[in-house]
Design a protein around this motif. Structure first.
Motif, PDB file in Angstrom:
ATOM      1  N   SER A  75       0.312   7.064   5.646  1.00 52.06           N
ATOM      2  CA  SER A  75      -0.972   7.183   6.337  1.00 52.06           C
ATOM      3  C   SER A  75      -2.101   6.486   5.589  1.00 52.06           C
ATOM      4  O   SER A  75      -3.121   6.156   6.175  1.00 52.06           O
ATOM      5  CB  SER A  75      -1.317   8.654   6.567  1.00 52.06           C
ATOM      6  OG  SER A  75      -1.607   9.292   5.336  1.00 52.06           O
ATOM      7  N   ALA A  76      -1.943   6.239   4.314  1.00 52.89           N
ATOM      8  CA  ALA A  76      -2.995   5.592   3.533  1.00 52.89           C
ATOM      9  C   ALA A  76      -3.313   4.181   4.051  1.00 52.89           C
ATOM     10  O   ALA A  76      -4.484   3.866   4.229  1.00 52.89           O
ATOM     11  CB  ALA A  76      -2.615   5.565   2.054  1.00 52.89           C
ATOM     12  N   PRO A  77      -2.325   3.317   4.320  1.00 57.30           N
ATOM     13  CA  PRO A  77      -2.671   1.985   4.858  1.00 57.30           C
ATOM     14  C   PRO A  77      -3.352   2.083   6.219  1.00 57.30           C
ATOM     15  O   PRO A  77      -4.272   1.322   6.504  1.00 57.30           O
ATOM     16  CB  PRO A  77      -1.317   1.282   4.974  1.00 57.30           C
ATOM     17  CG  PRO A  77      -0.424   1.975   4.006  1.00 57.30           C
ATOM     18  CD  PRO A  77      -0.922   3.388   3.976  1.00 57.30           C
TER      19      PRO A  77
ATOM     20  N   ALA B 218     -10.913   2.143   8.276  1.00 60.20           N
ATOM     21  CA  ALA B 218     -12.145   2.122   7.497  1.00 60.20           C
ATOM     22  C   ALA B 218     -12.732   0.713   7.471  1.00 60.20           C
ATOM     23  O   ALA B 218     -13.950   0.542   7.469  1.00 60.20           O
ATOM     24  CB  ALA B 218     -11.904   2.626   6.077  1.00 60.20           C
ATOM     25  N   VAL B 219     -11.882  -0.301   7.467  1.00 60.63           N
ATOM     26  CA  VAL B 219     -12.347  -1.688   7.447  1.00 60.63           C
ATOM     27  C   VAL B 219     -12.933  -2.071   8.789  1.00 60.63           C
ATOM     28  O   VAL B 219     -13.903  -2.817   8.872  1.00 60.63           O
ATOM     29  CB  VAL B 219     -11.151  -2.622   7.054  1.00 60.63           C
ATOM     30  CG1 VAL B 219     -11.530  -4.094   7.194  1.00 60.63           C
ATOM     31  CG2 VAL B 219     -10.685  -2.322   5.649  1.00 60.63           C
TER      32      VAL B 219
ATOM     33  N   GLU C  88       5.395  10.918   0.768  1.00 59.61           N
ATOM     34  CA  GLU C  88       5.809   9.849   1.683  1.00 59.61           C
ATOM     35  C   GLU C  88       4.853   9.748   2.866  1.00 59.61           C
ATOM     36  O   GLU C  88       4.432   8.657   3.248  1.00 59.61           O
ATOM     37  CB  GLU C  88       7.233  10.114   2.176  1.00 59.61           C
ATOM     38  CG  GLU C  88       7.768   9.077   3.130  1.00 59.61           C
ATOM     39  CD  GLU C  88       9.123   9.468   3.695  1.00 59.61           C
ATOM     40  OE1 GLU C  88       9.410   9.040   4.825  1.00 59.61           O
ATOM     41  OE2 GLU C  88       9.862  10.208   3.022  1.00 59.61           O
ATOM     42  N   MET C  89       4.495  10.877   3.433  1.00 60.53           N
ATOM     43  CA  MET C  89       3.572  10.885   4.575  1.00 60.53           C
ATOM     44  C   MET C  89       2.198  10.361   4.165  1.00 60.53           C
ATOM     45  O   MET C  89       1.560   9.625   4.920  1.00 60.53           O
ATOM     46  CB  MET C  89       3.473  12.289   5.168  1.00 60.53           C
ATOM     47  CG  MET C  89       4.753  12.747   5.846  1.00 60.53           C
ATOM     48  SD  MET C  89       4.726  14.482   6.303  1.00 60.53           S
ATOM     49  CE  MET C  89       3.503  14.484   7.588  1.00 60.53           C
ATOM     50  N   GLU C  90       1.745  10.761   2.978  1.00 62.85           N
ATOM     51  CA  GLU C  90       0.446  10.283   2.498  1.00 62.85           C
ATOM     52  C   GLU C  90       0.472   8.775   2.266  1.00 62.85           C
ATOM     53  O   GLU C  90      -0.493   8.074   2.589  1.00 62.85           O
ATOM     54  CB  GLU C  90       0.054  11.003   1.204  1.00 62.85           C
ATOM     55  CG  GLU C  90      -0.388  12.425   1.412  1.00 62.85           C
ATOM     56  CD  GLU C  90      -0.673  13.145   0.098  1.00 62.85           C
ATOM     57  OE1 GLU C  90      -0.255  12.664  -0.980  1.00 62.85           O
ATOM     58  OE2 GLU C  90      -1.307  14.215   0.167  1.00 62.85           O
ATOM     59  N   SER C  91       1.582   8.268   1.731  1.00 60.29           N
ATOM     60  CA  SER C  91       1.643   6.821   1.475  1.00 60.29           C
ATOM     61  C   SER C  91       1.717   6.037   2.786  1.00 60.29           C
ATOM     62  O   SER C  91       1.186   4.932   2.873  1.00 60.29           O
ATOM     63  CB  SER C  91       2.835   6.489   0.583  1.00 60.29           C
ATOM     64  OG  SER C  91       4.051   6.746   1.249  1.00 60.29           O
TER      65      SER C  91
END
Length: 91
Positions: free
Chosen positions: A81-83, A89-90, A76-79
């Protein structure tokens, strides 16, 4: 410690000697000596009691449940933080 086959062979030899002795022993004496022989043999093995095994199974089940809960939290934490990482990065 003896390998299992050697241990069982020694146990068998001692039991045979006990049961085929020159002087006949009363049944109660044979049973008590055989019980002592078995207890001695089992004490040489790496065994646990049924109660200890069952209690360790409970601990293992509890630990497994906690691990699964932690894995779900990490995913859940990874999902989440991914966005945020993709946005930085953009930019």
């Amino acid at each position: 410690m003896l390998p299992p086959k050697a241990l069982l062979d020694a146990l068998s030899t001692q039991a045979s000697r006990l049961l085929s002795g020159d002087t006949p022993l009363p049944r109660s004496e044979i049973e008590s000596q055989l019980k002592a022989l078995l207890q001695s043999t089992f004490s040489k093995l790496d065994l646990v009691s049924r109660e200890e095994f069952d209690s360790q199974m409970v601990v293992l089940a509890r630990t497994r449940a906690r691990l699964e809960a932690l894995e779900a939290k990490v995913l859940e934490m990874e999902s989440r933080s991914a966005p945020a990482q993709q946005q930085t990065a953009v930019e």
